[in-house]
Design an enzyme around this catalytic site. Structure first.
Site, PDB file in Angstrom:
ATOM      1  N   ASN A 150       0.910   1.904  -9.023  1.00  0.00           N
ATOM      2  CA  ASN A 150       2.260   1.371  -9.270  1.00  0.00           C
ATOM      3  C   ASN A 150       2.405   0.654 -10.611  1.00  0.00           C
ATOM      4  OD1 ASN A 150       0.727  -0.790  -8.326  1.00  0.00           O
ATOM      5  ND2 ASN A 150       2.492  -1.779  -7.382  1.00  0.00           N
ATOM      6  N   LYS A 173     -12.135   3.052 -12.006  1.00  0.00           N
ATOM      7  CA  LYS A 173     -11.620   4.159 -11.204  1.00  0.00           C
ATOM      8  C   LYS A 173     -10.125   3.934 -11.018  1.00  0.00           C
ATOM      9  CE  LYS A 173     -10.384   5.404  -7.230  1.00  0.00           C
ATOM     10  NZ  LYS A 173      -9.408   6.437  -7.583  1.00  0.00           N
ATOM     11  N   GLU A 248      -6.465  -7.935  -4.638  1.00  0.00           N
ATOM     12  CA  GLU A 248      -5.026  -8.155  -4.483  1.00  0.00           C
ATOM     13  C   GLU A 248      -4.500  -7.013  -3.629  1.00  0.00           C
ATOM     14  OE1 GLU A 248      -3.580 -10.792  -5.330  1.00  0.00           O
ATOM     15  OE2 GLU A 248      -5.207 -11.578  -6.567  1.00  0.00           O
ATOM     16  N   CYS A 282       4.033  -4.990  -5.521  1.00  0.00           N
ATOM     17  CA  CYS A 282       3.473  -5.912  -4.531  1.00  0.00           C
ATOM     18  C   CYS A 282       4.302  -7.189  -4.479  1.00  0.00           C
ATOM     19  CB  CYS A 282       2.022  -6.217  -4.867  1.00  0.00           C
ATOM     20  SG  CYS A 282       1.830  -6.785  -6.545  1.00  0.00           S
ATOM     21  N   GLU A 381       4.275  -3.829   5.122  1.00  0.00           N
ATOM     22  CA  GLU A 381       4.665  -3.535   3.744  1.00  0.00           C
ATOM     23  C   GLU A 381       5.169  -2.092   3.666  1.00  0.00           C
ATOM     24  OE1 GLU A 381       1.652  -3.265   0.590  1.00  0.00           O
ATOM     25  OE2 GLU A 381       3.052  -4.503  -0.547  1.00  0.00           O
ATOM     26  N   GLU A 460      -6.580 -13.895 -10.329  1.00  0.00           N
ATOM     27  CA  GLU A 460      -6.594 -13.073 -11.548  1.00  0.00           C
ATOM     28  C   GLU A 460      -5.728 -13.751 -12.610  1.00  0.00           C
ATOM     29  OE1 GLU A 460      -6.918  -8.856 -11.074  1.00  0.00           O
ATOM     30  OE2 GLU A 460      -5.850  -8.977  -9.179  1.00  0.00           O
TER      31      GLU A 460
HETATM   32  P1  NDP Z   1      -4.604   2.303  -2.113  1.00  0.00           P
HETATM   33  O1  NDP Z   1      -5.185   1.114  -1.454  1.00  0.00           O
HETATM   34  O2  NDP Z   1      -4.501   3.551  -1.346  1.00  0.00           O
HETATM   35  O3  NDP Z   1      -5.428   2.683  -3.427  1.00  0.00           O
HETATM   36  C1  NDP Z   1      -5.769   1.739  -4.408  1.00  0.00           C
HETATM   37  C2  NDP Z   1      -6.980   2.253  -5.159  1.00  0.00           C
HETATM   38  O4  NDP Z   1      -8.093   2.305  -4.267  1.00  0.00           O
HETATM   39  C3  NDP Z   1      -6.815   3.667  -5.710  1.00  0.00           C
HETATM   40  O5  NDP Z   1      -7.507   3.781  -6.927  1.00  0.00           O
HETATM   41  C4  NDP Z   1      -7.472   4.502  -4.633  1.00  0.00           C
HETATM   42  O6  NDP Z   1      -7.917   5.769  -5.043  1.00  0.00           O
HETATM   43  C5  NDP Z   1      -8.639   3.613  -4.261  1.00  0.00           C
HETATM   44  N1  NDP Z   1      -9.197   3.922  -2.948  1.00  0.00           N
HETATM   45  C6  NDP Z   1      -8.625   4.592  -1.910  1.00  0.00           C
HETATM   46  N2  NDP Z   1      -9.477   4.668  -0.863  1.00  0.00           N
HETATM   47  C7  NDP Z   1     -10.617   4.044  -1.258  1.00  0.00           C
HETATM   48  C8  NDP Z   1     -11.875   3.779  -0.622  1.00  0.00           C
HETATM   49  N3  NDP Z   1     -12.113   4.189   0.631  1.00  0.00           N
HETATM   50  N4  NDP Z   1     -12.835   3.107  -1.309  1.00  0.00           N
HETATM   51  C9  NDP Z   1     -12.607   2.674  -2.570  1.00  0.00           C
HETATM   52  N5  NDP Z   1     -11.445   2.901  -3.226  1.00  0.00           N
HETATM   53  C10 NDP Z   1     -10.454   3.563  -2.572  1.00  0.00           C
HETATM   54  O7  NDP Z   1      -3.226   1.808  -2.693  1.00  0.00           O
HETATM   55  P2  NDP Z   1      -2.210   2.599  -3.635  1.00  0.00           P
HETATM   56  O8  NDP Z   1      -2.828   3.060  -4.870  1.00  0.00           O
HETATM   57  O9  NDP Z   1      -1.585   3.621  -2.770  1.00  0.00           O
HETATM   58  O10 NDP Z   1      -1.209   1.414  -4.074  1.00  0.00           O
HETATM   59  C11 NDP Z   1      -0.243   0.940  -3.229  1.00  0.00           C
HETATM   60  C12 NDP Z   1      -0.738  -0.260  -2.439  1.00  0.00           C
HETATM   61  O11 NDP Z   1      -1.297  -1.245  -3.308  1.00  0.00           O
HETATM   62  C13 NDP Z   1       0.385  -0.949  -1.715  1.00  0.00           C
HETATM   63  O12 NDP Z   1       0.048  -1.131  -0.371  1.00  0.00           O
HETATM   64  C14 NDP Z   1       0.537  -2.313  -2.409  1.00  0.00           C
HETATM   65  O13 NDP Z   1       0.846  -3.368  -1.608  1.00  0.00           O
HETATM   66  C15 NDP Z   1      -0.788  -2.552  -3.003  1.00  0.00           C
HETATM   67  N6  NDP Z   1      -0.652  -3.327  -4.233  1.00  0.00           N
HETATM   68  C16 NDP Z   1      -0.916  -4.678  -4.209  1.00  0.00           C
HETATM   69  C17 NDP Z   1      -0.772  -5.441  -5.327  1.00  0.00           C
HETATM   70  C18 NDP Z   1      -1.098  -6.905  -5.335  1.00  0.00           C
HETATM   71  O14 NDP Z   1      -1.226  -7.469  -6.412  1.00  0.00           O
HETATM   72  N7  NDP Z   1      -1.224  -7.581  -4.195  1.00  0.00           N
HETATM   73  C19 NDP Z   1      -0.311  -4.854  -6.587  1.00  0.00           C
HETATM   74  C20 NDP Z   1      -0.066  -3.448  -6.506  1.00  0.00           C
HETATM   75  C21 NDP Z   1      -0.243  -2.729  -5.371  1.00  0.00           C
HETATM   76  P3  NDP Z   1      -7.011   7.075  -4.731  1.00  0.00           P
HETATM   77  O15 NDP Z   1      -5.922   7.048  -5.685  1.00  0.00           O
HETATM   78  O16 NDP Z   1      -7.903   8.214  -4.887  1.00  0.00           O
HETATM   79  O17 NDP Z   1      -6.549   6.932  -3.322  1.00  0.00           O
END
Ligand code: NDP
Length: 483
Positions: A150, A173, A248, A282, A381, A460
């Site tokens: 995002n 990653k 986060e 988020c 969420e 952070e």
């Molecule tokens: P995900 O949790 O699905 O993915 C985040 C990252 O983790 C991606 O790079 C993803 O890779 C990776 N990932 C997925 N599965 C695994 C695993 N089993 N082990 C290690 N890494 C993994 O979230 P999204 O990218 O879909 O982002 C949206 C979510 O992030 C929302 O729920 C939002 O709330 C949260 N968010 C929170 C923020 C905060 O500051 N609190 C800020 C921004 C977002 P891949 O792309 O391959 O799945």
């Protein structure tokens, strides 16, 4: 024929074990490129290269480190129009937001460039005679950065910049949905005077590359932003190695609108907080807790504002809200619309699939009214351009609804009362509180993070970042007996 893009490991661009296509969510006929998918073996190579390079980087003089970070930041800012367009093309946020994100990413690098020169320790006399104590911070080692789609460049920047500033090596990653902006940032970092292997890009799936990083003993710390389930999974894997964690995660931010609020300001703040970035933030205002004294007038204007928003292709100047990032996310959003209605919420506007001139993942911004805080649409969420109005009878009730959540990232209040604003600032159970401002939109030189299930580990951004990206060493020095 789409162009292929590779991973960057040990100072060399290398092929992965496969590729994925990166699709423009504003126009699914537009394939941005084919991006390498890393493997567990590549994670091993990256960790080995990073471990070696980190020893060299630690020994670079501070001015040399500062110059590297400054150059990265300046290039990002200078190229924010070009790189912002690429970001908007792959992620779907309107062009102005894409450019703004790249510029902000540059500011993270220039801020931490300056911080390179401001690393001061502490000293003390020992409780024992003729002994002095020196307390200083040292790098942690190899840091894994796992980032979401995002804010693909800004989130990565606010992790990578402090990691390098404090002397660490990085393996990044990025999310598989936004690899193009990751390659662009990596190209800028790769040009700098840094040891080969100090910075590595390993694109690929979370289940393979992400989990390999989480489980690797050579990774000393993981900075993650993403969903709660993935954060929990990473923590469970990494804790076996006692890896340091900074996470986060999700949120369910509430904006309280009081009966004494400036109505126009309240509507502007709510619309920006709820629908900026298509609600995929988020910090989005997904619950609007509205005093009954202003409720009807507020809802009328809010719904009119949401209906007037121009949804369109991210790269068109007139677009105020771009598409949803992917088909999967769009399907989930529409499922939440159905869920809200089945729970008894009234959909006052939007929440509908849109067919526009280009084939993309478009939906209209939606407002639920007549909702209760115990409904699932107010507990989970949604990460969607959907917001819910919860009517309350008093300030006290508003505060209690704001705090009634498993999360605790941001919260806000719109009021003209200094007493209410002060009380809210002190009693809202969130890491960030805003007054007469949207719940989204934060600065880079101060701490960012939440409470409850929103965050885990040290904060952070700003100077607080040293807590995570360094370890403290306490040295005892005796002058001996000879004078
Ligand atoms: P995900 O949790 O699905 O993915 C985040 C990252 O983790 C991606 O790079 C993803 O890779 C990776 N990932 C997925 N599965 C695994 C695993 N089993 N082990 C290690 N890494 C993994 O979230 P999204 O990218 O879909 O982002 C949206 C979510 O992030 C929302 O729920 C939002 O709330 C949260 N968010 C929170 C923020 C905060 O500051 N609190 C800020 C921004 C977002 P891949 O792309 O391959 O799945």
């Amino acid at each position: 024929m789409s162009k292929s893009y590779q991973n960057y490991i040990g100072g060399t661009w290398v092929e992965g074990s496969g590729e994925v296509a990166n699709i423009n969510p504003s126009d699914t006929r537009d394939v941005i490129g084919l991006f390498a998918q890393g493997s567990r073996a590549q994670v091993d190579q990256a960790v080995a290269a990073a471990t070696e390079a980190q020893s060299a980087w630690k020994g670079y003089g501070l001015e040399r480190r500062q110059a590297v970070l400054q150059a990265i930041g300046e290039e990002l800012m200078a190229r924010s129009a070009e790189l912002g367009e690429l970001l908007s093309r792959e992620e779907g946020k309107p062009l102005a937001e894409g450019k703004g994100e790249i510029y902000r990413a540059g500011q993270f690098f220039t801020y931490y460039a300056a911080e390179c020169l401001r690393q001061l320790g502490q000293n003390a006399d020992s409780v024992r005679p003729n002994i002095e104590i020196d307390v200083r911070r040292e790098p942690v080692g190899v840091i894994a950065v796992i980032s979401p789609w995002n804010f693909p460049t800004a989130t990565a920047a606010w992790k990578i910049a402090p990691a390098l500033c404090y002397g660490n090596a990085v393996i990044w990653k990025p999310a598989n949905l936004t690899p193009a902006s990751a390659v662009a940032l990596t190209e800028i970092i790769a040009k700098q005077d840094i040891p080969a292997g100090l910075f590595n890009l390993v694109m690929g799936s979370g289940s393979e590359v992400g989990e390999a990083l989480a489980a690797h003993k050579g990774v000393k710390a993981i900075s993650f932003t993403g969903s709660v389930p993935v954060g929990r999974r990473i923590a469970q894997i990494a804790v076996g190695n006692f890896t340091k964690l900074q996470m986060e995660m999700g949120s369910k931010n509430a904006l309280a609108v009081m009966d004494d609020a400036d109505l126009e300001l309240a509507v502007t703040v709510a619309l920006g907080g709820a629908f900026g970035g298509s609600g995929q933030k988020c910090t989005a205002s997904s619950r609007l807790v509205v005093h009954e004294g202003i409720h009807d007038a507020f809802v009328e204007r809010l719904v009119a504002g949401a209906k007037a928003m121009k949804v369109g292709h991210a790269l068109e100047q007139s677009t105020q809200m771009g598409p949803i990032v992917s088909q999967t996310q769009l399907d989930e959003n529409l499922e939440y619309v159905r869920l809200g209605q089945s729970e008894g919420a009234e959909l006052a506007c939007g929440g509908e699939l849109l067919q526009l001139a280009t084939p993309g993942f478009y939906m209209s911004p939606g407002v639920f009214v007549g909702t209760r805080n115990d409904m699932r649409i107010n507990r989970e969420e949604m990460f969607a351009p959907l917001t819910s109005v919860i009517k309350v009878g008093s300030y006290d009730e508003a505060l209690s609804v704001v705090n009634d959540t498993e999360f605790g990232l941001t919260s806000g209040i719109v009021t003209r009362s200094l007493a209410r604003a002060s009380h809210f600032r002190r009693n809202a159970q969130t890491g960030v509180v805003t007054v007469n401002l949207p719940t989204a939109g934060t600065d880079y030189h101060v701490p960012f993070g939440g409470r409850g299930e929103s965050s885990y580990g040290p904060r952070e951004q700003g100077r607080s970042a040293d807590e995570f990206f360094t370890v403290v060493k306490t040295a005892y020095i005796s002058s001996g007996n000879d004078l």
